[in-house]
Scaffold this active site. Structure first.
Site, PDB file in Angstrom:
ATOM      1  N   SER A  86       0.852  -1.194   0.000  1.00 28.72           N
ATOM      2  CA  SER A  86       0.000   0.000   0.000  1.00 28.72           C
ATOM      3  C   SER A  86       0.885   1.242   0.000  1.00 28.72           C
ATOM      4  CB  SER A  86      -0.929  -0.028   1.212  1.00 28.72           C
ATOM      5  OG  SER A  86      -0.187  -0.062   2.409  1.00 28.72           O
ATOM      6  N   HIS A 130      18.649  16.407  19.396  1.00 33.01           N
ATOM      7  CA  HIS A 130      19.693  15.653  20.084  1.00 33.01           C
ATOM      8  C   HIS A 130      19.162  14.869  21.282  1.00 33.01           C
ATOM      9  CE1 HIS A 130      19.797  18.366  23.610  1.00 33.01           C
ATOM     10  NE2 HIS A 130      19.465  19.308  22.714  1.00 33.01           N
TER      11      HIS A 130
END
Length: 208
Positions: free
Chosen positions: A12, A136
């Site tokens: 899909s 981060h």
């Protein structure tokens, strides 16, 4: 064990995007699909060679990735692959920006335009979708789906099998527990300690 063939379970929309990434990575001589819709013979020019449960017939010849967006279904198939010692592929779009000391788990897919900054850990079987940014020192649990345009600030923790809807934002130093759904364009300002569905700016819980 061949490392020149890739099998994508699911043909899909999500599977199509994975196939496009695989083509751009240029690591496989052959790419094929499995899909339970038996009326589909090919997908974006690639063959559909069986239904999803047929993967057991291909584990010795193909690397395999689960191209299904639903977290629970993806986890179930991934666990079967792992139990059978299949070679599970990890795909990263060439246009993704991956920082220093980023760890990306097996079976995860990182799509075009994403940024994953330094010292972040992505679990196994995750989807980091188009244009998402993960700053981060994030920790993304296994089988998490980060939708297109999601932005996570620094030091965010996302629990296993959570799904962050398109355009949602998570504040820095926020923990989201496992099996949460965060609605599109929502803003998560504070820790979420109970599983459930959360929407709004800032988010509020609307269901378990």
């Amino acid at each position: 064990m061949s490392n020149k063939k890739l099998l994508i379970i699911g043909a899909s929309g999500h599977g199509k995007v994975i196939a496009d990434i695989a083509k751009k990575m240029n690591q496989w001589d052959e790419i094929a699909f499995l899909d339970d819709n038996q009326s589909i013979n090919n997908c974006i020019g690639l063959k559909v060679i069986g239904i999803s449960s047929d993967f057991v017939n291909y584990i010795n010849d193909y690397q395999i990735v689960v191209g299904i967006g639903n977290n629970n279904v993806r986890e179930n198939i991934y666990n079967q692959l792992e139990f059978l010692d299949a070679t599970v592929a990890t795909l990263i779009h060439p246009d993704a920006v991956i920082g220093f000391n980023v760890n990306i788990g097996k079976g995860s897919v990182v799509m075009a335009g994403t940024v994953i900054n330094s010292c972040t850990k992505i679990g196994k079987g995750c989807i980091i979708n188009t244009g998402a940014t993960i700053d981060h020192d994030n920790c993304i649990g296994d089988f998490v789906h980060i939708s297109p345009g999601v932005h996570l600030a620094g030091t965010v923790i996302i629990g296993k099998s959570s799904w962050l809807g398109i355009g949602s934002i998570v504040n820095n130093n926020v923990d989201i527990t496992k099996e949460c759904i965060i609605g599109a364009n929502s803003f998560v300002k504070e820790n979420i300690k109970e599983s459930g569905t959360y929407v709004g700016v800032p988010t509020r819980r609307i269901s378990t």
